[in-house]
Every structure is written in C-alpha cells, then in structure tokens.
Scaffold this motif. Sequence first.
Motif, PDB file in Angstrom:
ATOM      1  N   PRO A 102      -1.258 -10.933   5.055  1.00 47.83           N
ATOM      2  CA  PRO A 102      -0.688 -10.827   6.406  1.00 47.83           C
ATOM      3  C   PRO A 102      -0.280 -12.210   6.908  1.00 47.83           C
ATOM      4  CG  PRO A 102      -3.076 -10.740   6.521  1.00 47.83           C
ATOM      5  CD  PRO A 102      -2.722 -10.785   5.061  1.00 47.83           C
TER       6      PRO A 102
ATOM      7  N   THR B 226       1.923  -3.633   3.891  1.00 52.38           N
ATOM      8  CA  THR B 226       1.971  -3.210   2.488  1.00 52.38           C
ATOM      9  C   THR B 226       0.623  -3.497   1.860  1.00 52.38           C
ATOM     10  OG1 THR B 226       4.250  -3.960   2.486  1.00 52.38           O
ATOM     11  CG2 THR B 226       3.269  -3.520   0.339  1.00 52.38           C
TER      12      THR B 226
ATOM     13  N   GLN C 189      -0.857  -4.619  10.996  1.00 56.23           N
ATOM     14  CA  GLN C 189       0.454  -4.871  10.376  1.00 56.23           C
ATOM     15  C   GLN C 189       1.441  -3.756  10.690  1.00 56.23           C
ATOM     16  OE1 GLN C 189       0.901  -7.872   9.175  1.00 56.23           O
ATOM     17  NE2 GLN C 189      -1.243  -8.128   9.705  1.00 56.23           N
TER      18      GLN C 189
ATOM     19  N   PHE D 241      -5.063  -2.710   8.593  1.00 57.14           N
ATOM     20  CA  PHE D 241      -3.778  -2.164   8.154  1.00 57.14           C
ATOM     21  C   PHE D 241      -2.908  -1.805   9.357  1.00 57.14           C
ATOM     22  CE2 PHE D 241      -1.662   1.155   5.137  1.00 57.14           C
ATOM     23  CZ  PHE D 241      -0.573   0.308   4.991  1.00 57.14           C
TER      24      PHE D 241
ATOM     25  N   VAL E  74      -6.791 -11.926  10.287  1.00 57.15           N
ATOM     26  CA  VAL E  74      -7.576 -11.826  11.518  1.00 57.15           C
ATOM     27  C   VAL E  74      -9.060 -11.575  11.229  1.00 57.15           C
ATOM     28  CG1 VAL E  74      -7.780 -10.621  13.735  1.00 57.15           C
ATOM     29  CG2 VAL E  74      -5.545 -10.791  12.619  1.00 57.15           C
TER      30      VAL E  74
ATOM     31  N   ARG F  98     -10.605   2.087   3.053  1.00 55.03           N
ATOM     32  CA  ARG F  98      -9.218   1.803   2.696  1.00 55.03           C
ATOM     33  C   ARG F  98      -8.504   1.030   3.790  1.00 55.03           C
ATOM     34  NH1 ARG F  98      -7.416   3.957  -1.584  1.00 55.03           N
ATOM     35  NH2 ARG F  98      -8.652   5.641  -2.430  1.00 55.03           N
ATOM     36  N   GLY F  99      -7.704   0.083   3.355  1.00 58.33           N
ATOM     37  CA  GLY F  99      -6.853  -0.617   4.303  1.00 58.33           C
ATOM     38  C   GLY F  99      -7.574  -1.616   5.194  1.00 58.33           C
ATOM     39  N   VAL F 100      -8.846  -1.908   4.873  1.00 54.81           N
ATOM     40  CA  VAL F 100      -9.616  -2.826   5.725  1.00 54.81           C
ATOM     41  C   VAL F 100      -9.328  -4.282   5.326  1.00 54.81           C
ATOM     42  CG1 VAL F 100     -11.774  -3.094   4.403  1.00 54.81           C
ATOM     43  CG2 VAL F 100     -11.863  -2.890   6.896  1.00 54.81           C
ATOM     44  N   GLY F 101      -8.724  -4.450   4.125  1.00 54.31           N
ATOM     45  CA  GLY F 101      -8.348  -5.803   3.708  1.00 54.31           C
ATOM     46  C   GLY F 101      -9.154  -6.374   2.554  1.00 54.31           C
ATOM     47  N   LYS F 102      -9.600  -5.535   1.645  1.00 59.72           N
ATOM     48  CA  LYS F 102     -10.395  -6.012   0.501  1.00 59.72           C
ATOM     49  C   LYS F 102      -9.540  -6.828  -0.474  1.00 59.72           C
ATOM     50  CE  LYS F 102     -11.552  -1.734  -0.464  1.00 59.72           C
ATOM     51  NZ  LYS F 102     -10.963  -1.068   0.711  1.00 59.72           N
ATOM     52  N   THR F 103      -8.375  -6.273  -0.821  1.00 61.99           N
ATOM     53  CA  THR F 103      -7.508  -6.959  -1.779  1.00 61.99           C
ATOM     54  C   THR F 103      -7.040  -8.295  -1.207  1.00 61.99           C
ATOM     55  OG1 THR F 103      -6.788  -4.847  -2.672  1.00 61.99           O
ATOM     56  CG2 THR F 103      -5.357  -6.727  -3.109  1.00 61.99           C
ATOM     57  N   VAL F 104      -6.710  -8.273   0.074  1.00 61.39           N
ATOM     58  CA  VAL F 104      -6.263  -9.481   0.748  1.00 61.39           C
ATOM     59  C   VAL F 104      -7.368 -10.547   0.762  1.00 61.39           C
ATOM     60  CG1 VAL F 104      -5.839 -10.259   3.123  1.00 61.39           C
ATOM     61  CG2 VAL F 104      -4.390  -8.481   2.119  1.00 61.39           C
TER      62      VAL F 104
ATOM     63  N   GLY G 136      -2.231  -4.850  -0.118  1.00 62.18           N
ATOM     64  CA  GLY G 136      -2.399  -6.083  -0.888  1.00 62.18           C
ATOM     65  C   GLY G 136      -1.567  -7.259  -0.419  1.00 62.18           C
ATOM     66  N   ALA G 137      -0.614  -7.028   0.514  1.00 68.85           N
ATOM     67  CA  ALA G 137       0.252  -8.140   0.953  1.00 68.85           C
ATOM     68  C   ALA G 137      -0.506  -9.041   1.924  1.00 68.85           C
ATOM     69  CB  ALA G 137       1.507  -7.591   1.625  1.00 68.85           C
TER      70      ALA G 137
ATOM     71  N   LYS H 257       3.410  -7.508   7.609  1.00 64.56           N
ATOM     72  CA  LYS H 257       3.360  -7.088   6.198  1.00 64.56           C
ATOM     73  C   LYS H 257       2.530  -5.817   6.006  1.00 64.56           C
ATOM     74  CE  LYS H 257       5.386 -10.771   4.185  1.00 64.56           C
ATOM     75  NZ  LYS H 257       6.313 -10.909   5.324  1.00 64.56           N
TER      76      LYS H 257
END
Length: 377
Positions: free
Chosen positions: A16, A11, A252, A249, A20, A50-56, A13-14, A9
């Motif tokens: 995964p 994307t 994925q 990120f 991990v 960015r892209g480290v997985g905060k939203t997730v 906010g998606a 995934k």
Amino acid sequence: MAVRRNPFKPTAGALPPLLVGRQDVIDEFVESIEDGPGAPGRITIFTGPRGVGKTVMLTEVADQVRQLGWVTISDAATPGLVARMTHALTRRVDELGDKPTRPMTGFTLPGVGGGLTFAPPPEVVVDFRGQLGKLLDLLEPHGTGLMLAVDEVHRKSIDDLRALATTYQLLTSEGRNVALAMAGLPSSVSDLLSDDILTFLRRANREVLDDVPLGEVRDALGKTVTDEGRTITDDALEEATAATGGYPFMIQLVGYHVWRKADGDVIDLAAVRAGVPAARKRLGSTVHETALADLSAVDRTYLLAMSHDDGPSRTGEVAKRMDVTPFYASTYRARLIDAGIIEAVDHGYVDFAIPYLREYLREHAARYEMAARHRKR
Ligand SMILES: Nc1ncnc2c1ncn2[C@@H]1O[C@H](COP(=O)(O)OP(=O)(O)OP(=O)(O)O)[C@@H](O)[C@H]1O
Ligand SMILES: [Mg+2]
C-alpha cells in the motif's frame, strides 16, 4: 486538471502507499535481526484473516532486512518449495562468490497430481542445506545473514515445510545468522503447529494481525491524497475512514474508489458516498466470496444464522436458529474462529471478523441458503 495516478492499491499482496498501524510489529522483527542469532523474534509467523495484510507484512519486513545488508529469499508454501529455494540460494551463492560453485542446472520440480504431494527427495534436502551453508559462509564474515520468507503456509505442502523447519532448526542450533518469517491463515497455522515434526514452530513468535486504529487510517488516507496532489474535505475524510472499519484491504478499496469518483482537485462527501458502495461491492466479489467458498455448507449456515443480528450473536441463539444442539453448533463455531471468519467477543458471543460480511450474507442469503439445502440432499 492534470491526470493523476490513483495511489491506492486494492490488490492482494500489493504494497500500500502507506502501511497503516504496523510499525511496532515491523520494528520487533527488525530488532530481532539486530539482536543477533537466537533472538526469539527471528522466527515469526504472521497470521490473521484474509486481507488483513499478511503478505504485505512479509514483503515489508524482507525489504527492511535487506536494507541491513541481508539476503532474503521469499516464496509461497506450495509443493516444491525446498527445491525452488535451493535454486534461488544457488544463484545468490554464484552471484556473491568469486566463481560459480557449480554449473547452473535447473531443478526438475516434483510434480503434483492425483491428489498426492511429493516430499522433497533426500538429495534436494541435502543440497538445500549445502547451499544454505555456502551462502551463510559468504555473508557472515560481513556481519549479515539470510532471511527466508514463506507465505501461505498450508498442510498441502507439509513435507516441504518439515524439511525447511528441520533444516532451519539445525542452522539455529549451530548459531548461524538466519531468520524465518512465515504467514498463513489462522486455521492453516494452527493446523501446522499441531504437526509432530513442526513442534519447534510452537515456540515461534506469533503475530496475529488485526484491524488497524481508525485514527491512523484517517491520517494515512489524508496523507496519501495530499501526497498525490489532491485534497479531501474533513467530512469526506471522516466518512471514508469510518467506511474502512480499520480493515486493511478496505482502506485500499475505499481509497481507490473514492479517488475515482471525485473529478476535481477536491475529494468531497459526494465522492465518498459514490465510492464506498463500489468499494463494498469489490470487497464482496473478492474477499467475501473467496472466504465463503472455502467453507462447508454448515459453516455457511452458521454464518447466515449470525447475520440476522445487527451486532454480536449469542452462540445459543445461533444454534436455535440452525435448529441444532449447542454442542453441534460449537464445532462449527470453533472451525469458523480458526478460519479467521468470526471471533469470540464477550463470553457466549461471536461476531464477524471480516467487515461487511454480515451485510454481504444478507444480500446474498438466498444464494447461500439454496446451496446449503442442495448439499443436504
Ligand atoms: N497495514 C496496511 N495498511 C494499508 N493497507 C494495507 C495494509 N496491509 C495490507 N493492506 C492492503 O490490503 C490488501 C490485502 O493485503 P494482503 O494481500 O497482504 O493481505 P493477506 O492477509 O495476505 O490476504 P490473504 O489472506 O488473502 O492472503 C492489499 O491491497 C494491501 O495493499
Ligand atoms: Mg496473502
């Protein structure tokens, strides 16, 4: 061969297929919910590049907290946040209560224009408190509570965040069963923590999310592939793992493109060697481009000067390459660290915090150098 869906995934906010390296952080938050009101982890700010997985992370902790029977309300910190949250709270109160607490009328959200942001009007804040109280009255007798999740905290919605924070503080001082999780880039978070009204956030639990261990990346890539009915050879798995650099990120992106390039049941080294460049290209056009677009021309010049090195750069040397004094360069160094683009490594050294940014800058140096020169005139 049956057509299989691509499980990765890449994307924003998606969620995964496998999250991990974040179990400890998740457990810590969930434990604070179990520990009861006043547990320090109940106000947590997730931060990192960015892209480290905060939203997730926000999504994942909210999911787990809901499994404990809690109500969660999630939104992003854009102006109008408090009004939107009030609206969501009202709906939950109506759903959980026996009868509607009041007619459902939509809020007219404060408009944003001409560079002005509008503070939530006092009646909106009063209503927010009122609905929070009503919902908690319905939840607390069952031993559950309410979690608010706010993504992309930023100064542009400072008025809403102030109203939210003061209200939250009031609720905790009353011993109510609430929790608050927020997420934002390091620069936005440090900006907010310096606000006079948001002082209590300085005591919040700050979770700085970083790259994840390669061993866990390897396990997750392998398991995701086999769960979906394919296999991957050892050398292919090794090379794919290394190509992620442990950057969430990229896990994925690499997974997704390598999966696409393989045509049989087995993912081999050839598929990895075809997929990794495709993943890097996507990383450039999403993460790198966005990150660089947020910066000033001088910030970018600093990064270009760093990109001459194959590893960490000496700050004194970067200043020399930029033809500026070390003092002048240090301002930009601090800004870039705050923005989560670079990090201080050994004393006097900095390195890129986002993987492949060095390579991206080298490949696109001409474009950014020209833009910098253009601006100076
Ligand atoms: N722990 C993880 N393991 C595997 N993949 C992850 C993990 N965390 C995030 N990802 C993946 O990384 C990508 C980016 O995640 P996310 O959007 O949450 O990052 P972010 O930190 O919120 O970025 P931004 O600063 O741009 O908002 C998504 O594709 C997501 O599936
Ligand atoms: Mg995000």
